[in-house]
Design an enzyme around this catalytic site. Structure first.
Site, PDB file in Angstrom:
ATOM      1  N   GLY A 111      -4.482   6.521   9.694  1.00 32.40           N
ATOM      2  CA  GLY A 111      -5.488   7.438   9.453  1.00 32.40           C
ATOM      3  C   GLY A 111      -6.477   6.845   8.471  1.00 32.40           C
ATOM      4  N   GLU A 143      -1.792   5.919  16.619  1.00 37.74           N
ATOM      5  CA  GLU A 143      -0.738   7.665  16.695  1.00 37.74           C
ATOM      6  C   GLU A 143       0.246   7.415  17.963  1.00 37.74           C
ATOM      7  OE1 GLU A 143      -3.726   6.882  15.157  1.00 37.74           O
ATOM      8  OE2 GLU A 143      -4.103   7.914  13.493  1.00 37.74           O
ATOM      9  N   ALA A 169      -1.360   7.100   7.940  1.00 47.38           N
ATOM     10  CA  ALA A 169      -0.469   7.969   7.057  1.00 47.38           C
ATOM     11  C   ALA A 169       0.919   7.822   6.270  1.00 47.38           C
ATOM     12  CB  ALA A 169      -0.685   9.500   7.797  1.00 47.38           C
TER      13      ALA A 169
HETATM   14  N1  3HC Z   1       4.656   4.828   6.775  1.00 51.17           N
HETATM   15  C1  3HC Z   1       5.362   5.228   6.100  1.00 51.17           C
HETATM   16  N2  3HC Z   1       5.720   3.822   6.193  1.00 51.17           N
HETATM   17  C2  3HC Z   1       5.612   2.646   6.892  1.00 51.17           C
HETATM   18  C3  3HC Z   1       4.367   3.299   7.345  1.00 51.17           C
HETATM   19  C4  3HC Z   1       3.957   4.129   7.200  1.00 51.17           C
HETATM   20  N3  3HC Z   1       2.334   4.699   7.997  1.00 51.17           N
HETATM   21  N4  3HC Z   1       3.654   1.918   7.844  1.00 51.17           N
HETATM   22  C5  3HC Z   1       5.133   0.695   7.631  1.00 51.17           C
HETATM   23  N5  3HC Z   1       5.803   1.630   6.687  1.00 51.17           N
HETATM   24  C6  3HC Z   1       7.209   0.955   6.225  1.00 51.17           C
HETATM   25  C7  3HC Z   1       7.792   0.645   7.055  1.00 51.17           C
HETATM   26  O1  3HC Z   1       9.063   1.458   7.620  1.00 51.17           O
HETATM   27  C8  3HC Z   1       9.272  -0.503   6.278  1.00 51.17           C
HETATM   28  O2  3HC Z   1      10.008   0.019   5.883  1.00 51.17           O
HETATM   29  P1  3HC Z   1      11.224  -0.606   5.031  1.00 51.17           P
HETATM   30  O3  3HC Z   1      10.645  -2.460   4.192  1.00 51.17           O
HETATM   31  O4  3HC Z   1      11.843  -0.034   4.580  1.00 51.17           O
HETATM   32  O5  3HC Z   1      11.561  -1.148   6.973  1.00 51.17           O
HETATM   33  C9  3HC Z   1       7.370  -0.759   5.727  1.00 51.17           C
HETATM   34  O6  3HC Z   1       6.635  -0.258   5.544  1.00 51.17           O
HETATM   35  C10 3HC Z   1       6.864  -2.451   6.302  1.00 51.17           C
HETATM   36  O7  3HC Z   1       6.390  -2.062   7.432  1.00 51.17           O
HETATM   37  P2  3HC Z   1       6.892  -3.502   8.729  1.00 51.17           P
HETATM   38  O8  3HC Z   1       8.182  -3.846   9.044  1.00 51.17           O
HETATM   39  O9  3HC Z   1       6.103  -2.631  10.049  1.00 51.17           O
HETATM   40  O10 3HC Z   1       5.567  -4.901   8.323  1.00 51.17           O
HETATM   41  P3  3HC Z   1       4.782  -5.562   8.881  1.00 51.17           P
HETATM   42  O11 3HC Z   1       3.861  -6.706   7.950  1.00 51.17           O
HETATM   43  O12 3HC Z   1       6.236  -6.315   9.946  1.00 51.17           O
HETATM   44  O13 3HC Z   1       3.331  -4.817   9.776  1.00 51.17           O
HETATM   45  C11 3HC Z   1       1.691  -3.030   9.286  1.00 51.17           C
HETATM   46  C12 3HC Z   1       2.862  -3.687   8.706  1.00 51.17           C
HETATM   47  C13 3HC Z   1       1.245  -3.609  10.688  1.00 51.17           C
HETATM   48  C14 3HC Z   1       1.181  -1.841   9.144  1.00 51.17           C
HETATM   49  C15 3HC Z   1       3.354  -2.441  10.136  1.00 51.17           C
HETATM   50  O14 3HC Z   1       4.265  -1.554   9.082  1.00 51.17           O
HETATM   51  C16 3HC Z   1       2.487  -1.007  11.241  1.00 51.17           C
HETATM   52  O15 3HC Z   1       2.030  -0.754  12.236  1.00 51.17           O
HETATM   53  N6  3HC Z   1       3.141   0.469  10.533  1.00 51.17           N
HETATM   54  C17 3HC Z   1       2.427   1.586  11.041  1.00 51.17           C
HETATM   55  C18 3HC Z   1       0.278   2.230  11.209  1.00 51.17           C
HETATM   56  C19 3HC Z   1       0.939   3.108  11.636  1.00 51.17           C
HETATM   57  O16 3HC Z   1       1.403   3.408  12.923  1.00 51.17           O
HETATM   58  N7  3HC Z   1      -0.268   3.496  11.412  1.00 51.17           N
HETATM   59  C20 3HC Z   1      -0.335   6.104  12.024  1.00 51.17           C
HETATM   60  C21 3HC Z   1       0.386   6.507  11.438  1.00 51.17           C
HETATM   61  S1  3HC Z   1       0.162   8.016  11.691  1.00 51.17           S
HETATM   62  C22 3HC Z   1      -1.572   8.280  10.742  1.00 51.17           C
HETATM   63  O17 3HC Z   1      -1.941   7.850  11.000  1.00 51.17           O
HETATM   64  C23 3HC Z   1      -2.201  10.107  11.139  1.00 51.17           C
HETATM   65  C24 3HC Z   1      -3.011  10.471  11.078  1.00 51.17           C
HETATM   66  O18 3HC Z   1      -3.774  10.252  12.013  1.00 51.17           O
HETATM   67  C25 3HC Z   1      -3.491  11.596  10.415  1.00 51.17           C
END
Ligand code: 3HC
Ligand code: NAI
Length: 677
Positions: A99, A122, A60
């Site tokens: 998500g 998450e 998400a």
């Molecule tokens: N939402 C919004 N922005 C996000 C994002 C997300 N889920 N994931 C990454 N970004 C953004 C980062 O803030 C960063 O922004 P910036 O360049 O402005 O600083 C950019 O994307 C690149 O991210 P990284 O620097 O972290 O890039 P990497 O290549 O090092 O890593 C990744 C990529 C492994 C995908 C890492 O970004 C990550 O772990 N992201 C979060 C994943 C996550 O936690 N997903 C679950 C979200 S909650 C959810 O899904 C709820 C659902 O169950 C309802």
């Protein structure tokens, strides 16, 4: 945002939402639209959902949490995908997270590249998988694996995913789309089972067992408890009832303090990687060969980081005995690191083969970067830097691991101050994630950019700090330690002070930390004259954990008990100095330990030592174990209210000592109501 192609009845839906294909509102709407159209299109026999760019949906869009919900929700999108009566195949590359994995699990099949990773992280954001993930994952992989994945938040690789039933086929190509289209063609027109209709394999006890095994890690966290409830529902209740429980839990966590703090921390960590004002055209210098001077506590740990990351490393000591001892310890610790990372034992030999121990500085002459980790003495460091400057090739970076010394003075001993930078690792250097990258007055942008890139290459979190005594982290720590000493002088018990911090969520208190490091660090028996509690403890032979006598007494297993001897010395010190002792409550202890830290951080910001408040949080979470679910000291202060912090500092002013100086920045922020972060 979405492109579609149809070939022989197979519709490929390709999402493109850089950088990580987060499932924001616009993307959800576009996907929903494509699914609806595909549903009614008789030419479509099967569907593939994949992503352009570097990854499958990474989850998400975290920035949308706390904003008004825009339709379609992720849950509605996922339901629409699953309800299709034509087979849907997820084509996964990069990371299918949160998500993103929930979308994939609603598809009827999943294809992944060999390098793909799949997970529900998450929990690391203080959330639970809120788009049916807690109900789907157990139905695909069984309760035991589902519990491990959802509660740890750690992803699995493609091979594991295939073994546990999360992925139906692995493709060798980097682009999973052609393989997924071929797979979809095989399945078109054939019956399939929806995830929601599957039974959950395994026994409910597996959940309890997992929580029991990980009790200390999960202490104080809300999200794992809520996830547990969802997993139990997945075992006991019909799918839709489980989903209702999941929804209720998700909303509660999303709106709760822990998730807000962890989401703040997520963005803080990413912001820390950015160097304000750095010209985008600045290219980091190439670094492949690294020299480390000093094979003591820090030098060995520092070398391990570079060996594991594939660098060639030269390590230099002053005599053979210390070199041999340092290298032997390094090897042991490298083997432990390799085990922790799940690397094969023969990799240790391969890594050790890239290490060259030496007694001569000449051995680092052709290194691209030399890091010194010798004694914390200015003269020693200056002499060393002057020597290295004459030996190491022009343009190479000279770095210091100093904890407190003035980097600019060290740089001044060389003819290349622009190539000098601080690389302040934290002990144990092969384990702690933080790397303070100290920018000297003359450090060049290119060297700074290289240092920050190196931090990433060796798996550390780099935070830029300016030059001051103790940089960001230790300067704040010193402010806290000063207050801890005052508290015990005034009558608080050692254990009460430590407990205030461990109850707060820190891994140890100030006196546990001092005992661990050694009471006699920096103590000189020739000049010691009972002027401080520490001097008196050292004079009485108390050294900390190393001789089992310190602020605490330790048994052979390092269990600690209050030390009557230390208590007596502290009482006596107070008497001799005319300090009245009284009982001090836990709230006062906490305020007097933490508020001065906040103030010190505000001074650090005021002086431009830290680039931004959230960097302070990244330092404290990764260098000192500040619980991430409290966001970091700056986020914590903002949540508490800065006015309350200022009021507390004024209230305790008489106890804070003559050197205490209230930060203007803090006072102004408190008055205006603007947060620090
Ligand atoms: N939402 C919004 N922005 C996000 C994002 C997300 N889920 N994931 C990454 N970004 C953004 C980062 O803030 C960063 O922004 P910036 O360049 O402005 O600083 C950019 O994307 C690149 O991210 P990284 O620097 O972290 O890039 P990497 O290549 O090092 O890593 C990744 C990529 C492994 C995908 C890492 O970004 C990550 O772990 N992201 C979060 C994943 C996550 O936690 N997903 C679950 C979200 S909650 C959810 O899904 C709820 C659902 O169950 C309802
Ligand atoms: P240490 O005493 O364990 O190791 C220092 C090593 O450097 C010794 O083995 C010594 O023989 C060697 N050495 C001294 N002078 C030398 C020279 N001229 N040439 C080659 N080798 C030389 O010390 P430690 O703890 O590793 O600290 C090193 C540096 O790291 C210090 O600046 C310290 O402030 C800093 N640091 C220490 C941390 C810790 O927790 N120990 C944490 C972060 C930084």
């Amino acid at each position: 945002m979405i492109s579609t192609t149809i070939d022989g009845g197979i519709l490929a839906v390709l999402a493109d939402n850089p950088p990580v294909n987060a499932l924001g509102a616009d993307l959800r709407a576009a996907l929903h639209d494509a699914i609806t159209r595909a549903s009614g299109d008789p030419a479509v026999e099967a569907i593939v959902i994949g992503c352009a760019g570097r990854t499958f949906f990474a989850g998400a869009d975290i920035r949308e949490f706390g904003q008004p919900q825009r339709e379609p929700s992720l849950v509605a999108l996922i339901a629409a995908i699953e309800a299709l009566d034509k087979p849907v195949v997820a084509a996964i590359h990069g990371t299918a997270l949160g998500g993103g994995l929930e979308v994939a699990m609603a598809c009827h099949y999943r294809i992944a590249t060999t390098t793909a990773k799949l997970g529900l992280p998450e929990v690391k954001l203080g959330l639970l998988p809120g788009a049916t993930g807690t109900q789907r994952l157990p139905r695909l992989v069984g309760i035991e694996e589902a519990c491990r994945m959802a509660v740890s938040g750690d992803p699995v690789d493609a091979t594991t995913a295939a073994r546990i039933g999360l992925v139906d086929r692995i493709v060798e190509e980097a682009d999973p789309l052609p393989g997924a289209v071929a797979f979809a063609r095989e399945r078109a027109g054939k019956p399939f089972v929806r995830t929601r209709d599957r039974a959950v394999a395994g026994e409910a006890e597996a959940i309890g067992d997992y929580f029991e095994r990980n009790r200390s890690k999960l202490r104080g966290l809300d999200a794992p408890v809520a996830i547990r409830r969802c997993l139990e529902a997945a075992m006991a209740l019909p799918f839709d009832e489980g989903v209702a429980i999941e929804r209720e839990g998700f909303v509660r966590l999303r709106d709760g303090d822990q998730s807000k703090a962890l989401r703040h921390y997520f963005f803080a960590e990413r912001a820390a990687a950015k160097i304000d004002g750095l010209d985008a055209a600045v290219e980091p210098l190439p670094v492949q060969k690294v020299g480390v001077i000093g094979a003591g506590t820090m030098g060995g740990g520092i070398a391990i980081n570079f060996l594991v990351a594939g660098f060639d490393v030269v390590i230099v000591e002053q005599d053979q005995q210390r070199l041999d001892a340092g290298v032997a310890l390094l090897r042991d610790n490298l083997a432990k690191t390799a085990r922790r990372k799940g690397l094969a034992a023969d990799r240790v030999d391969a890594m050790m083969a890239r290490l060259s121990p030496s007694l001569s500085y000449e051995a680092v002459a052709d290194c691209d970067l030399v890091i010194e980790a010798v004694f914390e003495l200015m003269d020693v460091k200056k002499t060393l830097f002057a020597t290295l400057d004459g030996i190491v090739k022009p343009g190479a970076i000279l770095a210091s691991n100093t904890s407190y010394l003035d980097l600019d003075e060290i740089a001044g001993a060389t003819g290349r101050p622009d190539s000098v930078v601080g690389l302040h690792f934290f002990s144990p250097a092969n384990i702690m994630k933080l790397l303070e990258v100290v920018r000297g007055a003359r450090t060049s942008e290119r060297v700074l950019a290289t240092a920050m890139q190196l931090a990433r290459r060796i798996g550390k979190i780099g935070v830029v700090s300016g030059v001051c005594y103790g940089f960001i982290g230790n300067r704040m720590l010193a402010a806290r330690q000063r207050q801890a000493m005052k508290l015990i002088e005034e009558g608080a018990k050692v254990i009460e002070v430590d407990r205030a911090l461990t109850d707060f969520g820190l891994p140890m208190g100030p006196f546990q930390m001092t005992d661990l490091a050694g009471l006699d660090i920096g103590w000189d028996p020739r000049t010691s004259a009972g002027r401080t509690i520490r001097e008196r403890l050292c004079e009485a032979g108390l050294r900390g954990q190393k001789n089992r006598r310190g602020f605490y007494d330790y048994d052979a297993d390092r269990n600690r008990n209050p030390s009557p001897e230390a208590e007596q010395i502290i009482r006596r010190f107070a008497e001799d100095n005319g300090i009245g002792q009284r009982a001090i409550g836990a709230d006062e202890i906490l305020e007097r330990l933490l508020y001065p830290m906040i103030n010190e951080a505000a001074l650090i910001l005021e002086e431009g030592i830290a680039q931004r408040a959230s960097d302070v949080d990244v330092v404290w979470v990764n260098g000192y174990g500040w619980p991430a679910w409290r966001g970091g000291p700056m986020f914590w202060a903002d949540s508490l209210g800065l006015a309350r912090v200022v009021e507390g500092l004024r209230h305790h002013a008489a106890s804070l000592g003559p050197d205490f100086r209230l930060s203007n920045r803090l006072v102004e922020a408190a008055a205006s109501g603007a947060p620090l972060c």
